[in-house]
Design an enzyme around this catalytic site. Sequence first.
Site, short mmCIF file in Angstrom:
data_model
loop_
_atom_site.label_atom_id
_atom_site.label_comp_id
_atom_site.label_asym_id
_atom_site.label_seq_id
_atom_site.Cartn_x
_atom_site.Cartn_y
_atom_site.Cartn_z
N HIS A 96 0.83 -1.21 0.00
CA HIS A 96 0.00 0.00 0.00
C HIS A 96 0.86 1.25 0.00
O HIS A 96 1.94 1.29 0.58
CB HIS A 96 -1.01 0.00 1.15
CG HIS A 96 -0.42 0.01 2.52
ND1 HIS A 96 -0.10 1.18 3.18
CD2 HIS A 96 -0.12 -0.99 3.38
CE1 HIS A 96 0.37 0.88 4.38
NE2 HIS A 96 0.38 -0.42 4.53
N ASP A 98 -0.31 4.43 0.94
CA ASP A 98 -0.61 5.43 1.97
C ASP A 98 0.16 5.14 3.26
O ASP A 98 0.62 4.02 3.49
CB ASP A 98 -2.12 5.48 2.25
CG ASP A 98 -2.71 4.13 2.66
OD1 ASP A 98 -2.35 3.11 2.05
OD2 ASP A 98 -3.51 4.09 3.60
N ASP A 129 6.30 0.56 6.66
CA ASP A 129 4.87 0.37 6.41
C ASP A 129 4.38 1.38 5.40
O ASP A 129 3.94 2.44 5.78
CB ASP A 129 4.14 0.51 7.75
CG ASP A 129 2.65 0.25 7.63
OD1 ASP A 129 2.22 -0.33 6.62
OD2 ASP A 129 1.92 0.64 8.55
N GLU A 163 -5.01 1.85 2.62
CA GLU A 163 -4.90 0.68 3.51
C GLU A 163 -5.08 1.08 4.96
O GLU A 163 -5.64 0.34 5.75
CB GLU A 163 -3.55 -0.02 3.32
CG GLU A 163 -3.50 -1.43 3.89
CD GLU A 163 -3.19 -1.48 5.38
OE1 GLU A 163 -3.53 -2.49 6.01
OE2 GLU A 163 -2.63 -0.52 5.93
N ASP A 192 3.22 -6.71 4.58
CA ASP A 192 2.73 -5.58 5.37
C ASP A 192 2.82 -5.85 6.87
O ASP A 192 2.30 -5.08 7.67
CB ASP A 192 1.28 -5.25 4.96
CG ASP A 192 0.86 -3.87 5.42
OD1 ASP A 192 1.74 -3.05 5.71
OD2 ASP A 192 -0.36 -3.62 5.49
N HIS A 386 3.92 2.78 12.33
CA HIS A 386 3.06 3.75 13.03
C HIS A 386 3.77 4.43 14.19
O HIS A 386 3.20 5.29 14.85
CB HIS A 386 1.74 3.14 13.52
CG HIS A 386 0.89 2.57 12.43
ND1 HIS A 386 -0.47 2.43 12.52
CD2 HIS A 386 1.22 2.10 11.20
CE1 HIS A 386 -0.94 1.90 11.39
NE2 HIS A 386 0.08 1.67 10.59
ZN LIG Z 1 0.76 -1.26 6.33
#
Ligand SMILES: [Zn+2]
Length: 412
Positions: A96, A98, A129, A163, A192, A386
């Site tokens: 992904h 984003d 990520d 995502e 991921d 994150h």
């Molecule tokens: Zn991810």
Amino acid sequence: MTRDEMFRLVSERLDTYQGQVIEWQRELVSRVALGPEVGGVGEDDKAAFLTDLLQSWGLTVDNYPAPDDRVPGGARPNLVAYLPGKKPDKVWVLSHMDVVPPGDMSLWQSDPFTLRVDGDRLYGRGTEDDHHGIVMSLLAVKAFMDLNITPERTLALALVADEETGNEKGLVHVLREQARLFSPQDLIIVPDAGSNDGTMIEVAEKSILWLKVTLLGQQGHASRPHKAKNTLRAAAHVIVALDDLQREFPRHNPLFRPPMSTFEPTRKEANVPNINTIPGKGVFYLDCRVLPDYDLAQVIEHVRAMATAAADKFGVTLEVETVQALPSAPPTAPDAPVVKALQQAIRQVYGREATPQGIGGGTVAAFFRQAGLPAAVWMTANDCAHQPNEFCFLSHILGDAKVLAHVCLLAE
Ligand SMILES: [Zn+2]
């Protein structure tokens, strides 16, 4: 040339691409791809870079845009490109584009959207990520093309949007509009999530439930609390009361890490801007990851009952709304071809035994599984997605690209 010899050549070639990894990560990190839910403009900038790159190699890039009038371009890009193999059977790599917002900027040691290289570590929002997945798939394509080697299976890259905020404008859209792209015979890899030694192949996920809790009280002057109904105090008690969810839903399943359901209060919306006003409205959110054993409707019912009982004591009413309820998909079989192919490749590249497992963090692979497509989530990751100072190891990306090349060349 035997396929083993081809793999050795590709593997050696990949070892020369260190500079390439840094260059692509730098480009990707600088193209901020935040969804409109978090105030972003979407993935267009990053998608344009990737489209140009793949087209410069002579590949056709298909876009399956998902209409979205919240972003300037009016749609969210979903790209697909193929490196044809000897067989039409595909190895899909879905990554992904984003990213999530940087969060508290003071926790970052450098600008989150400027790549910082420190030895083997590449720092920046999105490096792990999910640029890790994007870059490893680009590397494999480049190595095959530079060596003029045709892989056994067609290598198919899917680079999707949205995502991090629900997948509606990403894979869900693609599966709804273009289901024929994928076949249950394809090997579908979703880089991921993973473990730092590359031995976790994720085949099962918990159900995801996101709830919005809105408390309504009575605003008032902070010097006269008896005239007000304070929703911040009520929310604090509601959150503590919800800790009992763990006792209400106590089952353990050792396939998963952690092995139990989790119920985390996360986001809290701003209430009053000044200190001397008692807030009359409060909104917070709950992120629940629930073992497949439990019905989500039952969890919602319990949250509503427990929260209402706690808020009642303060004369505050509340409402519980579902932001996202995604029942867990049927797991990918632990002996599915994609799992076996990955295990074989990981053994070859890393010399380690990988095992199929279940996790709590839902990934986009659930949508494949719901569509009857056995997908495996795998990469070598440090688990810093994150977080502030997100980073990935350059060497992991190269190693994982080798695993992917092995799957394309040698999978049964
Ligand atoms: Zn991810």
